[in-house]
Design a protein around this motif. Structure first.
Motif, PDB file in Angstrom:
ATOM      1  N   LEU A  69     -63.349 -25.551 -36.160  1.00  0.00           N
ATOM      2  CA  LEU A  69     -63.600 -24.345 -35.362  1.00  0.00           C
ATOM      3  C   LEU A  69     -63.697 -24.688 -33.877  1.00  0.00           C
ATOM      4  N   SER A  70     -64.355 -25.822 -33.624  1.00  0.00           N
ATOM      5  CA  SER A  70     -64.526 -26.256 -32.241  1.00  0.00           C
ATOM      6  C   SER A  70     -63.173 -26.582 -31.595  1.00  0.00           C
ATOM      7  N   ARG A  71     -62.281 -27.212 -32.418  1.00  0.00           N
ATOM      8  CA  ARG A  71     -60.957 -27.576 -31.918  1.00  0.00           C
ATOM      9  C   ARG A  71     -60.162 -26.305 -31.557  1.00  0.00           C
ATOM     10  N   TRP A  72     -60.207 -25.295 -32.432  1.00  0.00           N
ATOM     11  CA  TRP A  72     -59.505 -24.028 -32.186  1.00  0.00           C
ATOM     12  C   TRP A  72     -60.063 -23.325 -30.937  1.00  0.00           C
ATOM     13  N   SER A  73     -61.429 -23.384 -30.859  1.00  0.00           N
ATOM     14  CA  SER A  73     -62.032 -22.685 -29.724  1.00  0.00           C
ATOM     15  C   SER A  73     -61.687 -23.359 -28.396  1.00  0.00           C
ATOM     16  N   GLN A  74     -61.444 -24.671 -28.464  1.00  0.00           N
ATOM     17  CA  GLN A  74     -61.070 -25.384 -27.238  1.00  0.00           C
ATOM     18  C   GLN A  74     -59.694 -24.934 -26.736  1.00  0.00           C
ATOM     19  N   HIS A  75     -58.789 -24.612 -27.720  1.00  0.00           N
ATOM     20  CA  HIS A  75     -57.412 -24.264 -27.343  1.00  0.00           C
ATOM     21  C   HIS A  75     -57.140 -22.775 -27.359  1.00  0.00           C
ATOM     22  N   ARG A  76     -58.185 -21.982 -27.488  1.00  0.00           N
ATOM     23  CA  ARG A  76     -57.910 -20.557 -27.684  1.00  0.00           C
ATOM     24  C   ARG A  76     -57.296 -19.893 -26.442  1.00  0.00           C
ATOM     25  N   PHE A  77     -57.623 -20.410 -25.253  1.00  0.00           N
ATOM     26  CA  PHE A  77     -57.038 -19.816 -24.049  1.00  0.00           C
ATOM     27  C   PHE A  77     -55.526 -20.092 -23.998  1.00  0.00           C
ATOM     28  N   VAL A  78     -55.178 -21.356 -24.328  1.00  0.00           N
ATOM     29  CA  VAL A  78     -53.748 -21.723 -24.352  1.00  0.00           C
ATOM     30  C   VAL A  78     -53.018 -20.872 -25.390  1.00  0.00           C
TER      31      VAL A  78
END
Lengths: 128, 179
Positions: free
Chosen positions: A11-20
């Motif tokens: 979840l943390s990984r997805w949230s890191q890239h959610r803007f991209v």
């Protein structure tokens, strides 16, 4: 947050890239909508009447919207005056299309284009 | 068996040879014709560009007038005839035929325009036979556009005649006198 460390990391990984991902998603949607619009523009025949195109630069000024009022009411009695009014308007309007010799086939004929004519033999021999 | 195979191969060779195909007429281009096309085609493309532009303007003006005739004159008249309990079946049918033929005219023009644009964009010096084929196709499509216009003109004349008949009958009925 989840108690599962693996899930939390994911979840943390997805949230890191959610803007991209948001940007990529928006670009994809925009590309899809633009291609759909262009496809409609070309297939509907609108592109052929788009005089803003550089191809039609020379005729752009000649193409004007006919804003002449044509008011023949769809309701009312049909008396002599109404018949005469319609006849006058109809004759005037059809005169604009019937007497026009447009799409003359001769414009693309061999006689007109002279595609298969040897122009080199047309040149006059210079005087000696 | 061998003869049949040879004949088939010969037919296939003829089919793929540089021939220009028109709708009904098959024109055989000689090497000299192809050389002339290569020489003259750029000038011809320039002439075609002018024809293309004037045709686009004609299409715009004609479609505009057809639309006005149909929606601002024929449709209100048909409605009024119906409201006045007169027999306007023939006129309504002519209006329907008119609208259909106008749609056909627009479609024919679209096909003609696409073919002409293809011929204009083509590198005719490299593809002289394709260019000639496209030009022949554009000619026949332009003839189809002209044919649609002629049919529209006939329908306009027909509606006018039907209107005159209706007017004569209606005025005769109301006044008892032929107009």
């Amino acid at each position: 947050m989840s108690d599962d460390p693996k899930l939390a990391a994911e979840l943390s990984r997805w949230s890191q890239h959610r803007f991209v991902m948001l940007i990529v998603g928006v670009i994809c949607i925009a590309l899809f909508l633009v291609s759909a619009a262009l496809s409609l523009y070309n297939n509907s025949g609108a592109s052929q009447l788009d005089f803003s195109s550089p191809t039609y630069q020379d005729i752009r000024k000649q193409a004007r919207r006919d804003t002449t009022q044509v008011d023949f009411s769809a309701t009312g009695t049909l008396d002599k005056a109404a018949y005469d009014q319609f006849k006058k308007m109809y004759t005037e309007r059809t005169g604009k299309v019937v007497n026009v010799n447009s799409f003359d086939e001769k414009a693309l004929s061999e006689e007109s284009l002279q595609l298969l004519v040897d122009h080199s033999t047309d040149q006059s021999v210079p005087a000696q | 068996m061998t003869k049949a195979i040879v004949a088939t191969i010969l037919l296939m060779l003829i089919a793929v040879s540089p021939l220009a195909h028109a709708e009904d007429v098959q024109v055989v281009l000689t090497d000299q014709d192809i050389a002339l096309i290569r020489t003259n085609c750029v000038g011809v493309q320039s002439s075609m560009q002018r024809v293309h532009s004037s045709d686009a303007l004609a299409r715009y003006n004609l479609a505009q007038q057809y639309n006005i005739i149909s929606t601002k004159l024929m449709a209100p008249m048909n409605s009024r005839v119906s409201l006045n309990k007169l027999n306007g079946v023939a006129m309504t049918q002519t209006t329907v035929d008119f609208d259909e033929t106008v749609s056909e005219f627009k479609l024919m023009y679209q096909q003609y325009e696409e073919t002409t644009s293809r011929a204009l964009k083509m590198n005719c010096k490299d593809q002289p036979v394709s260019f000639y084929d496209t030009l022949v196709m554009a000619r026949s499509q332009k003839a189809a556009v002209r044919d649609a216009i002629n049919r529209i003109n006939i329908l306009l004349q027909q509606y006018d005649t039907q209107f005159d008949q209706l007017r004569a009958q209606a005025l005769q009925k109301t006044t008892g006198v032929t107009p």
